[in-house]
Design a protein around this motif. Structure first.
Motif, PDB file in Angstrom:
ATOM      1  N   GLY A 192     -49.827  -3.346   8.716  1.00 58.47           N
ATOM      2  CA  GLY A 192     -48.816  -2.724   9.559  1.00 58.47           C
ATOM      3  C   GLY A 192     -49.425  -1.841  10.623  1.00 58.47           C
ATOM      4  O   GLY A 192     -49.013  -1.872  11.799  1.00 58.47           O
ATOM      5  N   VAL A 193     -50.415  -1.025  10.242  1.00 55.58           N
ATOM      6  CA  VAL A 193     -51.086  -0.139  11.192  1.00 55.58           C
ATOM      7  C   VAL A 193     -51.692  -0.948  12.330  1.00 55.58           C
ATOM      8  O   VAL A 193     -51.625  -0.566  13.509  1.00 55.58           O
ATOM      9  N   ALA A 194     -52.283  -2.098  11.996  1.00 53.67           N
ATOM     10  CA  ALA A 194     -52.971  -2.907  12.999  1.00 53.67           C
ATOM     11  C   ALA A 194     -52.020  -3.735  13.851  1.00 53.67           C
ATOM     12  O   ALA A 194     -52.193  -3.832  15.074  1.00 53.67           O
ATOM     13  N   THR A 195     -51.018  -4.346  13.235  1.00 47.90           N
ATOM     14  CA  THR A 195     -50.255  -5.396  13.904  1.00 47.90           C
ATOM     15  C   THR A 195     -48.936  -4.938  14.502  1.00 47.90           C
ATOM     16  O   THR A 195     -48.537  -5.409  15.573  1.00 47.90           O
ATOM     17  N   ALA A 196     -48.217  -4.039  13.837  1.00 46.87           N
ATOM     18  CA  ALA A 196     -46.900  -3.646  14.340  1.00 46.87           C
ATOM     19  C   ALA A 196     -46.965  -3.028  15.744  1.00 46.87           C
ATOM     20  O   ALA A 196     -46.159  -3.401  16.617  1.00 46.87           O
ATOM     21  N   PRO A 197     -47.886  -2.098  16.032  1.00 51.01           N
ATOM     22  CA  PRO A 197     -47.951  -1.556  17.398  1.00 51.01           C
ATOM     23  C   PRO A 197     -48.259  -2.629  18.438  1.00 51.01           C
ATOM     24  O   PRO A 197     -47.725  -2.596  19.552  1.00 51.01           O
ATOM     25  N   TRP A 198     -49.107  -3.588  18.079  1.00 54.26           N
ATOM     26  CA  TRP A 198     -49.425  -4.694  18.993  1.00 54.26           C
ATOM     27  C   TRP A 198     -48.180  -5.528  19.280  1.00 54.26           C
ATOM     28  O   TRP A 198     -47.927  -5.913  20.432  1.00 54.26           O
ATOM     29  N   ASP A 394     -60.316   6.361  -2.142  1.00 57.08           N
ATOM     30  CA  ASP A 394     -59.189   5.582  -2.658  1.00 57.08           C
ATOM     31  C   ASP A 394     -59.587   4.201  -3.182  1.00 57.08           C
ATOM     32  O   ASP A 394     -58.738   3.450  -3.651  1.00 57.08           O
ATOM     33  N   HIS A 395     -60.871   3.850  -3.080  1.00 56.81           N
ATOM     34  CA  HIS A 395     -61.394   2.568  -3.550  1.00 56.81           C
ATOM     35  C   HIS A 395     -60.778   1.380  -2.812  1.00 56.81           C
ATOM     36  O   HIS A 395     -60.731   0.268  -3.324  1.00 56.81           O
ATOM     37  N   GLN A 396     -60.329   1.625  -1.587  1.00 52.20           N
ATOM     38  CA  GLN A 396     -59.788   0.576  -0.730  1.00 52.20           C
ATOM     39  C   GLN A 396     -60.863   0.147   0.262  1.00 52.20           C
ATOM     40  O   GLN A 396     -61.583   0.982   0.793  1.00 52.20           O
ATOM     41  N   THR A 397     -60.968  -1.162   0.489  1.00 48.49           N
ATOM     42  CA  THR A 397     -61.916  -1.607   1.498  1.00 48.49           C
ATOM     43  C   THR A 397     -61.443  -1.175   2.875  1.00 48.49           C
ATOM     44  O   THR A 397     -60.245  -1.032   3.133  1.00 48.49           O
ATOM     45  N   GLN A 398     -62.397  -0.960   3.750  1.00 51.34           N
ATOM     46  CA  GLN A 398     -62.116  -0.608   5.142  1.00 51.34           C
ATOM     47  C   GLN A 398     -62.660  -1.747   5.989  1.00 51.34           C
ATOM     48  O   GLN A 398     -63.867  -1.908   6.122  1.00 51.34           O
ATOM     49  N   ARG A 399     -61.750  -2.574   6.545  1.00 52.42           N
ATOM     50  CA  ARG A 399     -62.150  -3.794   7.242  1.00 52.42           C
ATOM     51  C   ARG A 399     -61.504  -3.873   8.619  1.00 52.42           C
ATOM     52  O   ARG A 399     -60.371  -3.439   8.795  1.00 52.42           O
ATOM     53  N   PRO A 400     -62.214  -4.466   9.600  1.00 54.21           N
ATOM     54  CA  PRO A 400     -61.544  -4.775  10.865  1.00 54.21           C
ATOM     55  C   PRO A 400     -60.391  -5.744  10.615  1.00 54.21           C
ATOM     56  O   PRO A 400     -60.434  -6.561   9.691  1.00 54.21           O
ATOM     57  N   VAL A 401     -59.349  -5.660  11.428  1.00 52.97           N
ATOM     58  CA  VAL A 401     -58.194  -6.534  11.295  1.00 52.97           C
ATOM     59  C   VAL A 401     -58.062  -7.361  12.568  1.00 52.97           C
ATOM     60  O   VAL A 401     -58.010  -6.804  13.676  1.00 52.97           O
ATOM     61  N   GLN A 402     -58.003  -8.665  12.412  1.00 56.49           N
ATOM     62  CA  GLN A 402     -57.822  -9.542  13.557  1.00 56.49           C
ATOM     63  C   GLN A 402     -56.361  -9.960  13.678  1.00 56.49           C
ATOM     64  O   GLN A 402     -55.653 -10.110  12.682  1.00 56.49           O
ATOM     65  N   LEU A 403     -55.923 -10.163  14.898  1.00 55.46           N
ATOM     66  CA  LEU A 403     -54.587 -10.654  15.183  1.00 55.46           C
ATOM     67  C   LEU A 403     -54.725 -12.049  15.776  1.00 55.46           C
ATOM     68  O   LEU A 403     -55.563 -12.280  16.650  1.00 55.46           O
TER      69      LEU A 403
END
Length: 439
Positions: A192-198, A394-403
């Motif tokens: 959501g952080v990556a795609t909704a604003p786009w 938080d043990h969450q991966t931090q990854r680039p997000v592609q659209l």
């Protein structure tokens, strides 16, 4: 992270850690922990990963402790609307186990045992419990439905057992985080952080949300709604509809969306639900009048099953079989050689989970849960979609997000992906202070 000493030194000690402590010396700690090229290692055995829970224990050398097989317990929704996705997930783990055993990363065999959750949280928990009681597994993974994944997440914490979670519901690495859970899969909030604003910028401010009514679907719906509103002050969410998981008829929801002034719709549906939605959206003429944006439409299963109905929709790209890295090319070649088709996202996620867990065991020189957690918090692994790390907070991966846009087939017989934009790993995830996670 160290346990709270005020709770006593045995706070995180389970009977399993006591049983396994004798085998800790049977693992060799390695200076490097990328492991990416280790899968190239010849024709080594598959470690008995066929799922029967069997396998032999290597004979200890005189004067040494007994070495034990490392066992991974995997739960999959093999029956139900996610069955095709579960098959990929199961195959990804079996391939990883075969590669790890051939690589020489560990000096004892790894095996996997597999069970069907039937897409039911209680059944999934029962399968996981059986793995613990009958197979004495060292780690749990699997589940696609976040409702099932949350049940395993809670159970693993009670058992003090590492759980590598493929489910993407926000809570597992946010307000309901557990120190035993690590997740390489993107949580719904990241997409959501990556795609909704786009989508707001490119398609407009009138938004409709539709999602499956369970943990992951609701996480997607709420996250995309919030991020769209955060992106621009004039965003209006015209409607938010929900369908039952496993629904086959989306006509009433499509009619509501079509009758609105929505510029685009965010769909939090997966597997067969997503395929049915896309086919019906095309059949009823929604596609073309309203842009369809999703965190799942890029999955190869959905592109294959929906065919032309998936084309000209937009998606967060969590995994792409043509992603151009050496590690991904090797992974795709090995998976295709083994199973006659390229991998999908769920094969990729559980494959990465198995490899990062194996590297953590090698780095820690132990399968003790506290030791493995400490190693996973520091690990850096060269995966198919880039470097894999887990945030300590938080043990969450931090990854680039592609659209991406789903386009006509190119190299395969199913629709391809045209990658349009990449959001940096830092910009695609909330800071630790906003997660609500407290171990």
């Amino acid at each position: 992270m160290a346990p709270d000493e005020s709770q006593g030194s045995n706070r995180f000690i389970s009977r399993r850690d006591v049983i396994r402590s004798a085998g800790a010396a049977g693992v060799v700690g390695l200076a490097g922990c990328t492991g990416g090229d280790g899968g190239d290692g010849g024709d080594g055995g598959d470690g008995g990963d066929g799922g029967d829970g069997g396998g032999t224990t290597p004979t200890a050398t005189p004067g040494s402790v007994e070495m034990d097989t490392i066992r991974i317990g995997a739960v999959h929704p093999l029956t139900g609307p996610y069955g095709a996705l579960a098959e990929f997930q199961q195959q990804g783990l079996k391939l990883a186990v075969k590669e790890i055993n051939a690589s020489g990363l560990l000096d004892r065999e790894v095996e996997s045992v597999h069970g069907d959750t039937q897409l039911d949280p209680q059944t999934g928990k029962q399968v996981a419990r059986r793995f613990v009681e009958d197979n004495d597994v060292h780690m749990l993974t699997g589940a696609i439905s976040s409702s099932v994944a949350i049940a395993i997440h809670e159970f693993a914490a009670q058992e003090n057992l590492p759980y590598m979670a493929p489910g993407a519901a926000n809570s597992m690495t946010m307000n309901n985080c557990k120190r035993t859970t690590f997740r390489y899969e993107m949580r719904a909030q990241q997409t959501g952080v990556a795609t909704a604003p786009w989508a707001v910028e490119n398609f407009g401010s009138n938004v409709w949300i539709h999602n499956a009514d369970y943990s992951w679907g609701n996480s997607v719906g709420n996250a995309w709604k919030a991020q769209a509103r955060n992106a621009r002050s004039d965003v209006e969410v015209l409607g938010h509809t929900k369908s039952q998981l496993g629904a086959t008829d989306f006509s009433s929801y499509i009619s509501q969306i079509a009758a609105s002034d929505a510029d685009w719709v965010a769909t939090g549906v997966n597997g067969g639900d997503a395929v049915n939605f896309l086919k019906q959206a095309e059949s009823y003429g929604l596609k073309g009048n309203v842009e369809i944006v999703s965190p799942t439409n890029a999955f190869s299963f959905i592109r294959k099953a929906a065919g032309a109905a998936a084309q000209d929709t937009y998606a967060t790209v969590r995994y792409y079989e043509k992603y151009n890295t050496p590690a991904n090319k090797l992974f795709v070649n090995k998976f295709t050689d083994e199973y006659g088709r390229p991998p999908d996202n769920f094969a990729h996620v559980v494959w990465v989970h198995a490899w990062t867990y194996a590297n953590a065991v090698a780095q820690a020189g132990s399968t003790n849960t506290d030791d493995v957690i400490s190693a996973l918090e520091q690990i850096s692994y060269d995966g198919p979609m880039g470097t894999v790390t887990y945030r300590e907070c938080d043990h969450q991966t931090q990854r680039p997000v592609q659209l991406g846009k789903i386009v006509a087939p190119k190299d395969y017989d199913w629709p391809d992906i045209s990658v349009m934009e990449t959001i940096s790993a830092e910009d695609a995830i909330s800071p630790c202070s906003e997660t609500g996670c407290q171990f």
